[in-house]
Design a protein around this motif. Sequence first.
Motif, mmCIF file in Angstrom:
data_model
loop_
_atom_site.group_PDB
_atom_site.id
_atom_site.type_symbol
_atom_site.label_atom_id
_atom_site.label_comp_id
_atom_site.label_asym_id
_atom_site.label_seq_id
_atom_site.Cartn_x
_atom_site.Cartn_y
_atom_site.Cartn_z
ATOM 1 N N GLU A 47 -6.220 2.265 11.563
ATOM 2 C CA GLU A 47 -7.129 2.094 10.255
ATOM 3 C C GLU A 47 -6.691 1.190 9.397
ATOM 4 N N VAL A 48 -7.226 0.307 8.714
ATOM 5 C CA VAL A 48 -7.003 -0.571 7.921
ATOM 6 C C VAL A 48 -7.817 -0.376 6.304
ATOM 7 N N GLU A 49 -6.985 -0.158 5.404
ATOM 8 C CA GLU A 49 -7.572 0.131 4.015
ATOM 9 C C GLU A 49 -7.608 -1.203 3.282
ATOM 10 N N GLY A 50 -8.339 -2.413 3.716
ATOM 11 C CA GLY A 50 -8.087 -3.612 2.977
ATOM 12 C C GLY A 50 -6.396 -4.034 3.008
ATOM 13 N N ALA A 51 -5.907 -4.459 1.769
ATOM 14 C CA ALA A 51 -4.562 -4.933 1.830
ATOM 15 C C ALA A 51 -3.544 -3.832 1.035
ATOM 16 N N GLN A 52 -4.318 -2.544 0.980
ATOM 17 C CA GLN A 52 -3.629 -1.697 0.165
ATOM 18 C C GLN A 52 -2.858 -0.661 1.162
ATOM 19 N N ALA A 53 -3.550 -0.384 2.422
ATOM 20 C CA ALA A 53 -2.668 0.466 3.137
ATOM 21 C C ALA A 53 -3.273 0.623 4.491
ATOM 22 N N LEU A 55 -3.214 2.982 8.405
ATOM 23 C CA LEU A 55 -2.760 4.238 9.008
ATOM 24 C C LEU A 55 -2.414 3.905 10.425
ATOM 25 N N VAL A 56 -1.259 4.311 10.639
ATOM 26 C CA VAL A 56 -0.561 3.980 12.020
ATOM 27 C C VAL A 56 -0.300 5.312 12.903
ATOM 28 N N ASP A 57 -0.706 5.241 13.959
ATOM 29 C CA ASP A 57 -0.402 6.334 14.884
ATOM 30 C C ASP A 57 0.819 6.044 15.659
ATOM 31 N N PHE A 58 1.679 6.744 15.293
ATOM 32 C CA PHE A 58 3.035 6.626 16.170
ATOM 33 C C PHE A 58 3.089 7.677 17.322
ATOM 34 N N GLY A 59 2.277 8.256 17.672
ATOM 35 C CA GLY A 59 2.163 9.159 19.159
ATOM 36 C C GLY A 59 2.365 10.483 18.619
ATOM 37 N N THR A 60 3.512 10.987 17.723
ATOM 38 C CA THR A 60 3.684 12.333 17.318
ATOM 39 C C THR A 60 3.178 12.656 16.171
ATOM 40 N N GLN A 61 2.875 11.734 15.110
ATOM 41 C CA GLN A 61 1.920 11.638 13.841
ATOM 42 C C GLN A 61 1.388 10.648 13.496
ATOM 43 N N LYS A 62 0.494 10.511 12.669
ATOM 44 C CA LYS A 62 -0.430 9.564 11.941
ATOM 45 C C LYS A 62 0.341 9.421 10.597
ATOM 46 N N VAL A 63 0.778 8.432 10.433
ATOM 47 C CA VAL A 63 1.161 8.016 8.967
ATOM 48 C C VAL A 63 0.358 7.182 8.173
ATOM 49 N N ARG A 64 0.084 7.027 6.947
ATOM 50 C CA ARG A 64 -0.301 6.389 6.120
ATOM 51 C C ARG A 64 0.537 5.232 5.163
ATOM 52 N N ILE A 65 0.769 4.044 5.374
ATOM 53 C CA ILE A 65 1.822 3.464 5.001
ATOM 54 C C ILE A 65 1.063 2.368 3.932
ATOM 55 N N VAL A 66 1.550 2.517 2.783
ATOM 56 C CA VAL A 66 0.850 1.641 1.716
ATOM 57 C C VAL A 66 1.623 0.336 1.512
ATOM 58 N N ALA A 67 1.001 -0.704 0.947
ATOM 59 C CA ALA A 67 1.654 -2.036 0.842
ATOM 60 C C ALA A 67 2.585 -2.236 -0.499
ATOM 61 N N PRO A 68 3.271 -2.747 -0.597
ATOM 62 C CA PRO A 68 3.952 -3.750 0.528
ATOM 63 C C PRO A 68 4.604 -3.235 1.721
ATOM 64 N N PHE A 69 4.284 -3.679 2.955
ATOM 65 C CA PHE A 69 4.734 -3.220 4.054
ATOM 66 C C PHE A 69 6.102 -3.849 4.520
ATOM 67 N N SER A 70 7.091 -3.516 3.683
ATOM 68 C CA SER A 70 8.385 -4.156 4.120
ATOM 69 C C SER A 70 9.218 -3.761 5.054
ATOM 70 N N ARG A 71 8.778 -2.482 5.542
ATOM 71 C CA ARG A 71 9.452 -1.777 6.631
ATOM 72 C C ARG A 71 8.756 -1.907 8.056
ATOM 73 N N LEU A 72 7.441 -2.456 7.938
ATOM 74 C CA LEU A 72 6.412 -2.610 8.900
ATOM 75 C C LEU A 72 6.459 -3.783 9.446
ATOM 76 N N PHE A 73 6.325 -4.000 11.013
ATOM 77 C CA PHE A 73 6.513 -5.436 11.348
ATOM 78 C C PHE A 73 5.307 -5.388 12.460
ATOM 79 N N LYS A 74 4.684 -6.441 12.573
ATOM 80 C CA LYS A 74 3.789 -6.450 13.773
ATOM 81 C C LYS A 74 4.538 -7.087 15.104
ATOM 82 N N LEU A 75 4.212 -6.767 16.292
ATOM 83 C CA LEU A 75 4.828 -7.117 17.523
ATOM 84 C C LEU A 75 4.168 -7.958 18.116
#
Length: 75
Positions: A47-53, A55-75
């Motif tokens: 799920e994408v909440e605009g440019a604010q956050a 929601l990522v499914d990592f298999g074992t858990q779903k985590v909401r990550i807020v901007a800035p996405f400094s530790r999140l990278f697109k593959l």
Amino acid sequence: MESSHAARRRHLPTSPFKPPSPAPPAKVFDVRDQVTHDKYGLGRVVEVEGAQAVLVDFGTQKVRIVAPFSRLFKL
């Protein structure tokens, strides 16, 4: 005395110093993008909440990550 807000300094054309680099572009994620996170590992954007956050499914858990996405990278 410092001001409470950070003001951007202007670059004078006669200055011997290089102008500051522009801000990097904001990261944009779409639903179903495969991503990697430094702490959680591989995941998929659910799920994408605009440019604010996002929601990522990592298999074992779903985590909401807020901007800035400094530790999140697109593959």
